[in-house]
Design a protein around this motif. Structure first.
Motif, short mmCIF file in Angstrom:
data_model
loop_
_atom_site.label_atom_id
_atom_site.label_comp_id
_atom_site.label_asym_id
_atom_site.label_seq_id
_atom_site.Cartn_x
_atom_site.Cartn_y
_atom_site.Cartn_z
N ASP A 156 51.90 36.87 37.15
CA ASP A 156 50.87 37.78 37.67
C ASP A 156 50.19 37.08 38.84
O ASP A 156 49.62 35.99 38.68
N VAL A 157 50.25 37.70 40.01
CA VAL A 157 49.62 37.13 41.21
C VAL A 157 48.58 38.11 41.72
O VAL A 157 48.91 39.23 42.12
N ILE A 158 47.31 37.72 41.68
CA ILE A 158 46.22 38.56 42.16
C ILE A 158 45.56 37.87 43.32
O ILE A 158 45.00 36.77 43.17
N THR A 159 45.66 38.46 44.51
CA THR A 159 45.17 37.80 45.73
C THR A 159 43.80 38.31 46.13
O THR A 159 43.31 39.31 45.63
N GLY A 160 43.20 37.61 47.09
CA GLY A 160 41.78 37.65 47.36
C GLY A 160 41.16 38.97 47.77
O GLY A 160 41.80 39.86 48.31
N ALA A 161 39.85 39.05 47.49
CA ALA A 161 39.05 40.22 47.84
C ALA A 161 37.88 39.77 48.71
O ALA A 161 37.47 38.61 48.71
N GLY A 162 37.32 40.75 49.46
CA GLY A 162 36.15 40.48 50.29
C GLY A 162 36.48 40.07 51.71
O GLY A 162 37.65 39.91 52.08
N LEU A 219 46.28 37.08 33.28
CA LEU A 219 47.12 36.46 34.31
C LEU A 219 47.94 35.36 33.65
O LEU A 219 47.38 34.39 33.11
N GLU A 220 49.27 35.50 33.70
CA GLU A 220 50.16 34.52 33.11
C GLU A 220 51.16 34.01 34.13
O GLU A 220 51.51 34.71 35.09
N PRO A 221 51.66 32.79 33.95
CA PRO A 221 52.71 32.28 34.83
C PRO A 221 54.07 32.87 34.46
O PRO A 221 54.21 33.56 33.44
N GLN A 222 55.07 32.57 35.27
CA GLN A 222 56.43 33.01 34.96
C GLN A 222 56.91 32.35 33.68
O GLN A 222 56.67 31.16 33.44
N THR A 232 53.09 32.87 24.77
CA THR A 232 52.71 33.79 25.83
C THR A 232 52.83 35.23 25.32
O THR A 232 53.22 35.47 24.18
N SER A 233 52.49 36.18 26.16
CA SER A 233 52.65 37.58 25.77
C SER A 233 54.12 37.86 25.45
O SER A 233 55.03 37.24 26.00
N TYR A 234 54.34 38.79 24.56
CA TYR A 234 55.68 39.10 24.07
C TYR A 234 56.58 39.61 25.19
O TYR A 234 56.17 40.45 26.00
N ILE A 235 57.82 39.11 25.21
CA ILE A 235 58.82 39.53 26.20
C ILE A 235 60.01 40.13 25.45
O ILE A 235 60.76 39.41 24.80
#
Length: 377
Positions: A224-230, A70-73, A209-212
């Motif tokens: 990368d935005v990963i939202t909640g589970a459960g 997970l990386e920021p913009q 950061t990862s290569y662009i």
């Protein structure tokens, strides 16, 4: 019954689909939604850099094992990151370039650069503190060469081997800092030829950061935005355990959180990388009151740790890497836990930026022996 048989949710870098990170235990309610409105790169299981499409979770193998990345913009400022034959890359002195070499992405897109008194650079308007990186290897043997900035700087002499490696620089430069020097042979290096690929420069992050990739203009990789589970039936607010194996991307100046909550920051079980170098906190709150809070100093926040918080009325424990770090024997448990997420309890602030090998929840408090087993490296 094994320890993991007791888990309610197990999330690992194992299964994913378009827009979804699938947990391997907990059913569909335990799956996470994934949004990244741009493509991005990762290192795959074969060690090659490859593009990942929009909204696909990135399962990254940079350190040889899988983790969720997970990386920021971030905006890449080098406008042509791979084609060093293009006129946008200025060549000085006796610099000679040759195409067709196998690159870290598995294609023949790398270039051999040769010379003894020249350089190759892209004229830009970079800052003295711009974070720069490039992949490099020797044609044969081992040697030294100056990469990434002008030869007058003293922080850019690197040892290169026959294996591809990404070299980065994020300390201040005093000469020619506005330009991106892929190679400068005019310095004190011993090499007169090497192979390079994948120039990268960013002003919005103070780490590589990862290569662009770019092909004529700057490019922005979105977050990368990963939202909640459960849901409320997945978790036990009376007792339970939150576990994670994770690492920060850098020693950050922001708070970054993985949490189990009721959708607020008042009732939460959380792990927090703090805005101080290598500072890490385990926290439990109930109705806004603190039941557990312990801050420790890590040896290196970018190294993976295994951490667990066990919560139960008047019985709170924090384990890290197999060691009981802290206990608290007074306090209430959080109310109405219903969401596991890579942010603060409110689901929007202090988004986690890092790598995750696993996140696991249990609906019962575990024994000391179980917690030690779970978190031992």
């Amino acid at each position: 019954m094994s320890l993991l048989d007791k888990a309610t949710i197990i999330t690992t870098p194992t299964a994913h689909s378009n827009g979804v990170l699938h947990s391997i235990k907990g059913g569909s309610v335990a799956d996470f939604d994934v949004v990244r409105s741009s493509s991005a790169t990762r290192v795959n299981a074969e060690g090659l850099i490859e593009d990942v499409a929009t909204n696909i979770p990135r399962i990254d193998y940079t350190d040889g094992t899988a983790s969720i990345l997970l990386e920021p913009q971030t905006t890449q400022l080098v406008t042509l990151s791979e084609d060093f034959s293009n006129a946008v890359w200025a060549k000085t002195g006796d610099t000679v370039i040759e195409s067709g070499y196998l690159a870290p992405d598995g294609n023949s897109t790398a270039y051999k650069i040769s010379g003894t008194n020249g350089s190759i650079f892209q004229p830009l308007s970079l800052l003295t503190t711009t974070t720069r990186s490039i992949y490099a290897k020797t044609v044969s043997g081992t040697g030294t060469v100056q990469l990434l900035t002008h030869n007058s700087n003293t922080n850019n002499l690197f040892t290169i081997t026959e294996q591809w490696k990404r070299f980065d620089l994020n300390t201040s430069n005093t000469t020619g800092e506005e330009n991106f020097y892929a190679v400068d042979f005019r310095g004190s290096g011993t090499l007169s030829e090497l192979i390079i690929w994948g120039a990268n420069a960013t002003n919005d992050q103070d780490y590589a950061t990862s290569y662009i990739p770019t092909s004529g203009a700057i490019a922005t990789r979105l977050a990368d935005v990963i939202t909640g589970a459960g849901d409320v039936t997945t978790f036990n607010s009376t007792e339970g355990v939150l576990y994670a194996e994770m690492a920060a991307l850098a020693n950050t100046t922001s708070f970054e959180v993985i949490s189990l909550s009721n959708g607020s920051s008042s009732d939460i079980v959380g792990f927090v990388y703090r805005n101080t170098t290598n500072s890490f906190t385990a926290s439990v709150k109930s109705g806004g009151s603190t039941s557990l809070s312990k801050t420790i100093t890590l040896a290196d926040a970018t190294e993976f740790i295994k951490v667990a918080i066990s919560y139960k009325l008047n019985e709170f424990k924090f384990y890290i890497n197999g060691v009981l770090e802290f206990t608290d024997t007074a306090g209430n448990t959080p109310i109405g836990l219903n969401t596991l997420q890579f942010t603060d309890g409110n689901g929007t602030s202090n988004k986690f930026k890092g790598k995750v090998k696993s996140v696991i929840t249990f609906d019962t408090a575990l024994t000391d022996a179980e917690l030690e087993c779970l978190t031992t490296i």
